[in-house]
Design a protein around this motif. Structure first.
Motif, mmCIF file in Angstrom:
data_model
loop_
_atom_site.group_PDB
_atom_site.id
_atom_site.type_symbol
_atom_site.label_atom_id
_atom_site.label_comp_id
_atom_site.label_asym_id
_atom_site.label_seq_id
_atom_site.Cartn_x
_atom_site.Cartn_y
_atom_site.Cartn_z
ATOM 1 N N GLU A 28 35.399 50.759 25.871
ATOM 2 C CA GLU A 28 35.932 50.868 26.246
ATOM 3 C C GLU A 28 37.603 50.624 26.477
ATOM 4 O O GLU A 28 38.639 50.873 26.579
ATOM 5 C CB GLU A 28 36.435 52.649 27.016
ATOM 6 C CG GLU A 28 37.340 53.354 27.560
ATOM 7 C CD GLU A 28 36.521 54.268 29.226
ATOM 8 O OE1 GLU A 28 37.055 54.889 29.220
ATOM 9 O OE2 GLU A 28 35.640 54.464 29.450
ATOM 10 N N HIS A 29 36.859 49.688 27.141
ATOM 11 C CA HIS A 29 38.399 48.380 27.510
ATOM 12 C C HIS A 29 38.063 47.085 27.564
ATOM 13 O O HIS A 29 38.660 45.700 28.097
ATOM 14 C CB HIS A 29 37.196 48.485 29.220
ATOM 15 C CG HIS A 29 37.222 49.632 30.312
ATOM 16 N ND1 HIS A 29 38.544 50.518 30.386
ATOM 17 C CD2 HIS A 29 36.299 50.223 30.636
ATOM 18 C CE1 HIS A 29 38.076 51.578 31.418
ATOM 19 N NE2 HIS A 29 37.125 51.620 31.380
ATOM 20 N N LEU A 30 37.438 46.903 26.515
ATOM 21 C CA LEU A 30 37.859 45.503 25.800
ATOM 22 C C LEU A 30 38.046 45.560 24.519
ATOM 23 O O LEU A 30 37.548 46.367 23.583
ATOM 24 C CB LEU A 30 36.303 45.038 25.920
ATOM 25 C CG LEU A 30 35.729 43.949 27.477
ATOM 26 C CD1 LEU A 30 34.541 43.673 27.613
ATOM 27 C CD2 LEU A 30 37.149 43.041 27.759
ATOM 28 N N SER A 31 39.029 44.510 23.920
ATOM 29 C CA SER A 31 39.090 44.397 22.589
ATOM 30 C C SER A 31 38.670 43.700 21.782
ATOM 31 O O SER A 31 38.722 42.482 22.343
ATOM 32 C CB SER A 31 40.678 44.211 22.185
ATOM 33 O OG SER A 31 40.492 43.918 20.909
ATOM 34 N N GLN A 120 37.656 37.665 30.655
ATOM 35 C CA GLN A 120 38.135 38.262 30.971
ATOM 36 C C GLN A 120 36.916 39.451 32.035
ATOM 37 O O GLN A 120 38.137 40.210 33.531
ATOM 38 C CB GLN A 120 37.933 39.292 29.999
ATOM 39 C CG GLN A 120 38.095 39.514 28.495
ATOM 40 C CD GLN A 120 39.343 39.531 28.529
ATOM 41 O OE1 GLN A 120 40.450 40.321 29.023
ATOM 42 N NE2 GLN A 120 40.211 38.589 27.512
ATOM 43 N N ARG A 124 39.161 40.065 36.170
ATOM 44 C CA ARG A 124 39.453 40.928 36.975
ATOM 45 C C ARG A 124 38.104 40.763 38.112
ATOM 46 O O ARG A 124 38.267 41.826 39.189
ATOM 47 C CB ARG A 124 37.977 41.714 36.081
ATOM 48 C CG ARG A 124 38.421 42.407 35.034
ATOM 49 C CD ARG A 124 37.870 43.740 33.724
ATOM 50 N NE ARG A 124 38.347 44.305 32.679
ATOM 51 C CZ ARG A 124 38.834 43.417 31.627
ATOM 52 N NH1 ARG A 124 38.956 42.433 31.769
ATOM 53 N NH2 ARG A 124 39.504 43.872 31.077
ATOM 54 N N ILE A 314 32.009 44.194 33.155
ATOM 55 C CA ILE A 314 33.274 44.604 33.011
ATOM 56 C C ILE A 314 33.573 46.050 32.676
ATOM 57 O O ILE A 314 34.146 46.536 33.211
ATOM 58 C CB ILE A 314 33.855 43.535 31.741
ATOM 59 C CG1 ILE A 314 34.070 42.184 32.154
ATOM 60 C CG2 ILE A 314 35.381 44.218 31.641
ATOM 61 C CD1 ILE A 314 34.609 41.891 30.544
ATOM 62 N N THR A 315 32.659 46.901 32.022
ATOM 63 C CA THR A 315 32.837 48.399 32.076
ATOM 64 C C THR A 315 32.500 49.105 32.936
ATOM 65 O O THR A 315 33.150 50.093 33.585
ATOM 66 C CB THR A 315 32.128 48.338 30.828
ATOM 67 O OG1 THR A 315 31.816 47.638 30.102
ATOM 68 C CG2 THR A 315 31.504 50.425 30.647
ATOM 69 N N GLU A 318 35.834 48.449 35.541
ATOM 70 C CA GLU A 318 36.137 49.592 34.700
ATOM 71 C C GLU A 318 36.051 50.939 35.667
ATOM 72 O O GLU A 318 37.330 51.629 35.872
ATOM 73 C CB GLU A 318 36.834 49.463 33.985
ATOM 74 C CG GLU A 318 37.308 48.036 33.088
ATOM 75 C CD GLU A 318 38.576 47.921 33.772
ATOM 76 O OE1 GLU A 318 39.279 48.566 34.493
ATOM 77 O OE2 GLU A 318 39.429 46.215 33.498
ATOM 78 N N ARG A 319 35.033 51.594 35.123
ATOM 79 C CA ARG A 319 34.903 52.587 35.697
ATOM 80 C C ARG A 319 34.298 53.223 37.325
ATOM 81 O O ARG A 319 34.589 54.322 37.048
ATOM 82 C CB ARG A 319 34.098 53.131 34.731
ATOM 83 C CG ARG A 319 33.682 52.758 33.020
ATOM 84 C CD ARG A 319 32.461 53.231 32.473
ATOM 85 N NE ARG A 319 32.007 54.151 32.270
ATOM 86 C CZ ARG A 319 32.415 55.063 31.759
ATOM 87 N NH1 ARG A 319 33.244 55.410 30.921
ATOM 88 N NH2 ARG A 319 31.577 56.664 31.870
#
Length: 330
Positions: A28-31, A120, A124, A314-315, A318-319
């Protein structure tokens, strides 16, 4: 029918709206489109093109490792699941050859992919001012022809496999790593991984066990403005010094104004348990035992496990959840 067409279908769209899966949350938050920039994934000079793009294959492997699915055949079987291959961005399930080829190619750029995800995490604010370094075992299958019999001094036992040296910080965040032939890595590996860690961000402290009681390691860190904290190993000399940590002796070579108090060094060294927790969390992501034959696939699996740990952290960040958790709650 392409994945885009399928996801435009009302029934499929309603399914994704109702059922939020951990797989969707992972991406959801990383490309992962940056993978397309690596030459190793470019079409062959013979004109052969790829049936599937690197980003979707990376997502496929991360999904499988999160679900404790390892090995070329098990991964290929899992990616036949319609919901899974749609969630990972495929337009159809990948073949076993495509899965195998991606893992082989990934090994060539494993460090760079890992470094991208570390960056990344750093953006953050998931890193702190204390880095810890340690080595861990990577157990291999008996059929792996490239693995060897290794000694684990911590457990005082032998095992068959490889090793990995990891620098971690924050809440179980690996920021530098190297795949090694055994858990007992040579000093040059420790120096290389240390330099890689300092290139991310500069900490105040760098903590290691007595295996890192070497002059070069201490002097390199002190010259960089970082305080190394590793127990003094009196077995390294016939005339032992009256110190607990090597830095107590080396600091005088680098600064006349800095004094380090014993309680501060003790408190800092106690943070070393953080790297042990990181090692365990990365093992939960697939580092613990490789399900690959050969050094190339084993190394790729180790770095995929490291990447998955970063993606999960990271996920969760972000959540609004705990970055140190090894699971994603949906």
């Amino acid at each position: 029918m392409s994945s885009a067409t399928l996801q435009d279908d009302p029934s499929v769209e309603s399914f994704f709206n109702v059922v939020e899966t951990e797989t969707l949350a992972l991406f959801e938050h990383l490309s992962f489109e940056f993978l397309e920039e690596f030459d190793v994934f470019a079409p062959a000079q013979t004109g052969r093109t790829r049936d599937h793009e690197p980003p979707e294959l990376m997502r496929g492997f991360l999904h499988c490792y999160y679900k404790d699915i390892y090995g070329i055949r098990p991964v290929e079987r899992e990616l036949r699941n319609t919901v899974v291959w749609l969630s990972c961005g495929f337009d159809r399930p990948p073949s076993r050859d495509a899965v195998d080829r991606f893992l082989t190619d990934l090994e060539h750029v494993a460090n760079e992919v890992f470094d991208h995800l570390v960056e990344q995490a750093a953006r953050r604010g998931l890193l702190d001012l204390t880095y810890c370094i340690d080595s861990t075992d990577v157990r291999a299958m008996p059929a792996d022809p490239d693995a060897s019999k290794c000694y684990d001094p911590t457990k005082d036992e032998y095992y068959y496999g490889y090793g990995c040296t990891i620098v971690s910080t924050g809440q179980k965040i690996p920021i530098a790593a190297e795949f090694t032939e055994s858990k007992q890595a040579p000093e040059e590996t420790a120096m290389r991984v240390t330099r890689d860690a300092l290139a991310v961000e500069q900490p105040i402290w760098m903590v290691g066990d007595s295996a890192y009681d070497t002059l070069d390691w201490h002097d390199h860190l002190l010259a960089a403005g970082v305080v190394p904290v590793a127990p003094y190993n009196a077995r390294n000399t016939d005339d032992p010094l009256d110190i607990e940590y090597r830095v107590e002796d080396r600091i005088e070579e680098h600064s006349e104004d800095v004094q380090l108090k014993q309680p501060t060094l003790d408190e800092t060294y106690n943070r070393r348990t953080g790297v042990e927790r990181t090692n365990e969390s990365v093992k939960d992501c697939g580092l613990g035992r490789t399900h690959a034959r050969g050094r190339v696939h084993a190394r790729a699996q180790v770095f995929l496990a490291l990447c998955l740990r970063l993606v999960i952290a990271i996920t969760n960040y972000e959540r609004g959840d705990n970055p140190g958790s090894t699971i994603i709650t949906v």
